[in-house]
Scaffold this active site. Structure first.
Site, PDB file in Angstrom:
ATOM      1  N   HIS A  24       0.835  -1.207   0.000  1.00  0.00           N
ATOM      2  CA  HIS A  24       0.000   0.000   0.000  1.00  0.00           C
ATOM      3  C   HIS A  24       0.871   1.260   0.000  1.00  0.00           C
ATOM      4  O   HIS A  24       0.585   2.230  -0.677  1.00  0.00           O
ATOM      5  CB  HIS A  24      -0.944  -0.009   1.213  1.00  0.00           C
ATOM      6  CG  HIS A  24      -1.860  -1.201   1.213  1.00  0.00           C
ATOM      7  ND1 HIS A  24      -3.182  -1.130   0.834  1.00  0.00           N
ATOM      8  CD2 HIS A  24      -1.634  -2.505   1.511  1.00  0.00           C
ATOM      9  CE1 HIS A  24      -3.733  -2.338   0.898  1.00  0.00           C
ATOM     10  NE2 HIS A  24      -2.804  -3.191   1.322  1.00  0.00           N
ATOM     11  N   ASP A 120      -6.706   5.076   1.206  1.00  0.00           N
ATOM     12  CA  ASP A 120      -6.576   3.689   0.792  1.00  0.00           C
ATOM     13  C   ASP A 120      -7.935   2.993   0.883  1.00  0.00           C
ATOM     14  O   ASP A 120      -8.761   3.345   1.734  1.00  0.00           O
ATOM     15  CB  ASP A 120      -5.586   3.011   1.752  1.00  0.00           C
ATOM     16  CG  ASP A 120      -5.218   1.615   1.318  1.00  0.00           C
ATOM     17  OD1 ASP A 120      -4.274   1.492   0.523  1.00  0.00           O
ATOM     18  OD2 ASP A 120      -5.862   0.659   1.773  1.00  0.00           O
ATOM     19  N   GLN A 345      13.564  -4.139  -6.044  1.00  0.00           N
ATOM     20  CA  GLN A 345      12.966  -5.029  -7.040  1.00  0.00           C
ATOM     21  C   GLN A 345      12.899  -4.404  -8.434  1.00  0.00           C
ATOM     22  O   GLN A 345      13.068  -5.088  -9.439  1.00  0.00           O
ATOM     23  CB  GLN A 345      11.559  -5.451  -6.578  1.00  0.00           C
ATOM     24  CG  GLN A 345      10.871  -6.387  -7.537  1.00  0.00           C
ATOM     25  CD  GLN A 345       9.716  -7.115  -6.900  1.00  0.00           C
ATOM     26  OE1 GLN A 345       9.914  -7.926  -5.997  1.00  0.00           O
ATOM     27  NE2 GLN A 345       8.528  -6.835  -7.349  1.00  0.00           N
TER      28      GLN A 345
HETATM   29  N1  UDP Z   1       9.725  -5.207  -2.662  1.00  0.00           N
HETATM   30  C1  UDP Z   1      11.041  -4.842  -2.839  1.00  0.00           C
HETATM   31  N2  UDP Z   1      12.012  -5.623  -2.322  1.00  0.00           N
HETATM   32  C2  UDP Z   1      11.760  -6.761  -1.642  1.00  0.00           C
HETATM   33  C3  UDP Z   1      10.409  -7.158  -1.472  1.00  0.00           C
HETATM   34  C4  UDP Z   1       9.411  -6.359  -2.001  1.00  0.00           C
HETATM   35  O1  UDP Z   1      11.331  -3.817  -3.474  1.00  0.00           O
HETATM   36  O2  UDP Z   1      12.715  -7.409  -1.183  1.00  0.00           O
HETATM   37  C5  UDP Z   1       8.670  -4.305  -3.148  1.00  0.00           C
HETATM   38  C6  UDP Z   1       8.089  -4.742  -4.473  1.00  0.00           C
HETATM   39  O3  UDP Z   1       8.860  -4.231  -5.533  1.00  0.00           O
HETATM   40  C7  UDP Z   1       6.698  -4.144  -4.411  1.00  0.00           C
HETATM   41  C8  UDP Z   1       6.348  -4.194  -2.920  1.00  0.00           C
HETATM   42  O4  UDP Z   1       7.585  -4.298  -2.227  1.00  0.00           O
HETATM   43  O5  UDP Z   1       6.727  -2.786  -4.823  1.00  0.00           O
HETATM   44  C9  UDP Z   1       5.510  -5.402  -2.552  1.00  0.00           C
HETATM   45  O6  UDP Z   1       4.228  -5.218  -3.003  1.00  0.00           O
HETATM   46  P1  UDP Z   1       3.374  -6.360  -3.702  1.00  0.00           P
HETATM   47  O7  UDP Z   1       2.040  -5.772  -3.994  1.00  0.00           O
HETATM   48  O8  UDP Z   1       4.101  -6.950  -4.849  1.00  0.00           O
HETATM   49  O9  UDP Z   1       3.275  -7.508  -2.618  1.00  0.00           O
HETATM   50  P2  UDP Z   1       2.884  -7.523  -1.053  1.00  0.00           P
HETATM   51  O10 UDP Z   1       4.163  -7.351  -0.326  1.00  0.00           O
HETATM   52  O11 UDP Z   1       1.886  -6.430  -0.785  1.00  0.00           O
HETATM   53  O12 UDP Z   1       2.304  -8.897  -0.871  1.00  0.00           O
HETATM   54  N1  UDP Z   2      -8.884  -4.602  -0.339  1.00  0.00           N
HETATM   55  C1  UDP Z   2     -10.141  -4.214  -0.695  1.00  0.00           C
HETATM   56  N2  UDP Z   2     -10.978  -3.763   0.280  1.00  0.00           N
HETATM   57  C2  UDP Z   2     -10.608  -3.695   1.594  1.00  0.00           C
HETATM   58  C3  UDP Z   2      -9.316  -4.092   1.945  1.00  0.00           C
HETATM   59  C4  UDP Z   2      -8.478  -4.556   0.946  1.00  0.00           C
HETATM   60  O1  UDP Z   2     -10.502  -4.271  -1.867  1.00  0.00           O
HETATM   61  O2  UDP Z   2     -11.418  -3.300   2.420  1.00  0.00           O
HETATM   62  C5  UDP Z   2      -8.008  -5.107  -1.400  1.00  0.00           C
HETATM   63  C6  UDP Z   2      -6.635  -4.526  -1.284  1.00  0.00           C
HETATM   64  O3  UDP Z   2      -6.409  -3.621  -2.322  1.00  0.00           O
HETATM   65  C7  UDP Z   2      -5.718  -5.717  -1.368  1.00  0.00           C
HETATM   66  C8  UDP Z   2      -6.605  -6.908  -1.568  1.00  0.00           C
HETATM   67  O4  UDP Z   2      -7.899  -6.507  -1.218  1.00  0.00           O
HETATM   68  O5  UDP Z   2      -4.869  -5.623  -2.451  1.00  0.00           O
HETATM   69  C9  UDP Z   2      -6.142  -8.091  -0.757  1.00  0.00           C
HETATM   70  O6  UDP Z   2      -5.797  -7.668   0.530  1.00  0.00           O
HETATM   71  P1  UDP Z   2      -4.569  -8.261   1.308  1.00  0.00           P
HETATM   72  O7  UDP Z   2      -4.510  -7.512   2.565  1.00  0.00           O
HETATM   73  O8  UDP Z   2      -4.657  -9.739   1.300  1.00  0.00           O
HETATM   74  O9  UDP Z   2      -3.323  -7.874   0.414  1.00  0.00           O
HETATM   75  P2  UDP Z   2      -2.278  -6.704   0.587  1.00  0.00           P
HETATM   76  O10 UDP Z   2      -2.645  -5.879   1.793  1.00  0.00           O
HETATM   77  O11 UDP Z   2      -0.975  -7.399   0.687  1.00  0.00           O
HETATM   78  O12 UDP Z   2      -2.383  -5.889  -0.667  1.00  0.00           O
END
Ligand code: UDP
Ligand code: UDP
Length: 470
Positions: A24, A120, A345
């Site tokens: 986020h 958000d 990344q």
């Molecule tokens: N990321 C990074 N280095 C790491 C791990 C993650 O730069 O070692 C960044 C990645 O490029 C992305 C974010 O962290 O911008 C992770 O967001 P993503 O939606 O892919 O996955 P989440 O961590 O929310 O599951």
């Molecule tokens: N999300 C949504 N509504 C909510 C909360 C989350 O649509 O009230 C979306 C959010 O964008 C997220 C996805 O649902 O990408 C899955 O959430 P999760 O927390 O598993 O993933 P993350 O926080 O790593 O993006």
């Protein structure tokens, strides 16, 4: 009276209110930089301290250092008793703590002289009423896919229509978009009492009260979902939708001085390396990690693997050797680099030695793969990642074996299957060409006159008090 950029002849002051987690925070940081440096807005970023993870706090420090024009607006949360939600994900708990503290945002926004907000999705239903009280337009930055936004917008209607049939959540056919199979619906949404489901439904219902919705995708990546949302097919009375992705990196990644992965990549032949990463915030079981290790080993390819073994990085004290099985690191030493470091990344994906991205398909990772033209082998584990994997496969950016299990389901994905899929994707010239064409479309979208660029210009105009044409 809130200051209006347009009426008072001043720059609009957009206050961004992200929730927790790198998935986020990263796109919020990128939007902050884009609006403040390229679109004539003053920008403040609301910051809650301490952050849940170390990655977030380093990221924020680096962002405010590199872009002093982005103001930091500290937000102190009200005390929150997490014992009400035993064993909940710490990031969801932070969402809940922020939601309950939302009324405290009022005085903060008055003091800051905000003229518009962008918050958000996780905070939507509680921030919109605060914005209304303050007389401020409240926009949403949706940090996941347009497909997921359409699910979020339509899910309450789906539940209302299916309530009482006792069958639980099945396939969800989103008007104007496509059918999301039951197996791809985020696991939590099958439980109506789950904390995430309650937030998701409340936020989904409130989306029509937002002034506008920015989504970090681009037309060519998700043509059906973007068009359906913009044309009001998903939910009636939907606000304007701005597909502004891929939001561009702000070049402010905190560097880990210990990490040597770029030197290692420099020493590898062009297009020879499989990059493996599952994002910032979820842990994969030990058993699945070891299958993955064995699969990478037998694939015979070079690889750079970023391993995270806990949900929150501060808790991650496990040794790689223990996690991946005895002798693994020694056996792959000549062709594999495994690290627990935070890697940049974007930089990795742009490196010419990288040929394939084995990814959990967190949405930021997908947009970064799209921008870099690196084909994805999807290995979704949780949440919205199967929906995102479906987007990846539809767009031709990657491949996804949709029979592979979720994390925690009975059965892990075996080493042999992983190895076969890696070998096939590495040898797939058509996939490589298609991913390169997605990258071209991504670059076109954000260049001057491109669809995402125009959407961002429109959004900035809206913040300046102008009318919106989207
Ligand atoms: N990321 C990074 N280095 C790491 C791990 C993650 O730069 O070692 C960044 C990645 O490029 C992305 C974010 O962290 O911008 C992770 O967001 P993503 O939606 O892919 O996955 P989440 O961590 O929310 O599951
Ligand atoms: N999300 C949504 N509504 C909510 C909360 C989350 O649509 O009230 C979306 C959010 O964008 C997220 C996805 O649902 O990408 C899955 O959430 P999760 O927390 O598993 O993933 P993350 O926080 O790593 O993006």
């Amino acid at each position: 009276m809130p200051s209006s950029g347009d009426a008072a002849g001043r720059r609009p002051h957009v206050v961004l209110i992200p929730s927790a987690g790198m998935g986020h925070l990263v796109p919020f940081g990128r939007l902050a930089v884009a609006l403040s440096s390229g679109h004539g807005c003053d920008v403040s970023l609301v910051t809650v301290l301490p952050t849940v993870s170390t990655a977030e706090s380093k990221h924020l420090d680096a962002l405010f250092d590199a872009f002093p024009a982005v103001r930091r607006l500290d937000f102190e949360l009200a005390p929150f008793d997490a014992s009400e939600f035993p064993s909940a994900d710490p990031f969801f708990l932070r969402f809940e703590a922020m939601r309950r503290s939302a009324p405290l945002l009022g005085p903060l926004l008055t003091g800051a002289g905000a003229s518009a907000l962008a918050t958000d999705i996780a905070l939507t239903s509680v921030v919109i009423p605060v914005a209304k009280e303050q007389g401020l337009p409240c926009h949403i930055l949706f940090t996941a896919s347009a497909a997921m936004l359409s699910l979020c917008a339509y899910f309450p209607t789906y539940l209302d229509a299916n309530a009482g049939d006792g069958g639980g959540v099945g396939d969800v056919d989103i008007p104007g978009v496509y059918r999301i199979p039951k197996a791809s619906i985020p696991q939590a949404l099958h439980d109506p009492n789950h904390l995430f489901t309650r937030q998701f439904v409340a936020n989904g219902r409130s989306l029509t009260s937002a002034a506008g919705i920015l989504v970090n995708t681009f037309d060519a990546l998700e043509p059906e979902a973007v068009a359906a949302l913009q044309q009001g097919k998903v939910a009636s009375g939907f606000p304007p939708v701005f597909a502004v992705g891929s939001l561009l990196p702000a070049s402010n990644q905190a560097k880990d001085p210990q990490a040597n992965y770029m030197e290692w990549l420099d020493a590898q032949p062009a297009r020879s390396v499989v990059y493996v990463s599952f994002g910032s915030r979820k842990a994969i079981s030990g058993e699945q990690l070891r299958e993955l290790a064995a699969g990478l080993e037998t694939s015979g390819h070079r690889f750079l693997w970023v391993v995270k073994s806990t949900v929150v990085d501060r808790d991650d004290a496990a040794e790689l050797g223990e996690l991946l099985g005895e002798g693994f690191l020694e056996r792959v030493e000549k062709r594999g680099l495994v690290t627990k470091a935070w890697v940049d990344q974007e930089e990795v994906l742009k490196h010419e030695s990288v040929a394939l991205f084995v990814s959990h398909c967190g949405w930021n990772s997908v947009t970064e793969a799209a921008a870099s033209g690196v084909p994805v082998l999807a290995l979704p584990r949780f949440g919205d990642q199967r929906v995102n994997s479906g987007v990846v496969a539809r767009a031709g950016l990657g491949v996804w074996a949709d029979t592979w299990s979720w994390e925690g389901e009975a059965g892990v994905i075996g080493a042999e299957e992983i190895s076969e899929k890696v070998k096939a994707a590495m040898a797939d010239e058509a996939l490589r060409r298609k991913a390169a064409s997605v990258a071209k479309a991504a670059a076109k979208a954000v260049a001057g006159g491109g669809s995402s660029h125009r959407c961002l210009v429109e959004f900035a105009r809206l913040c300046q008090g102008g009318t919106c044409r989207t």
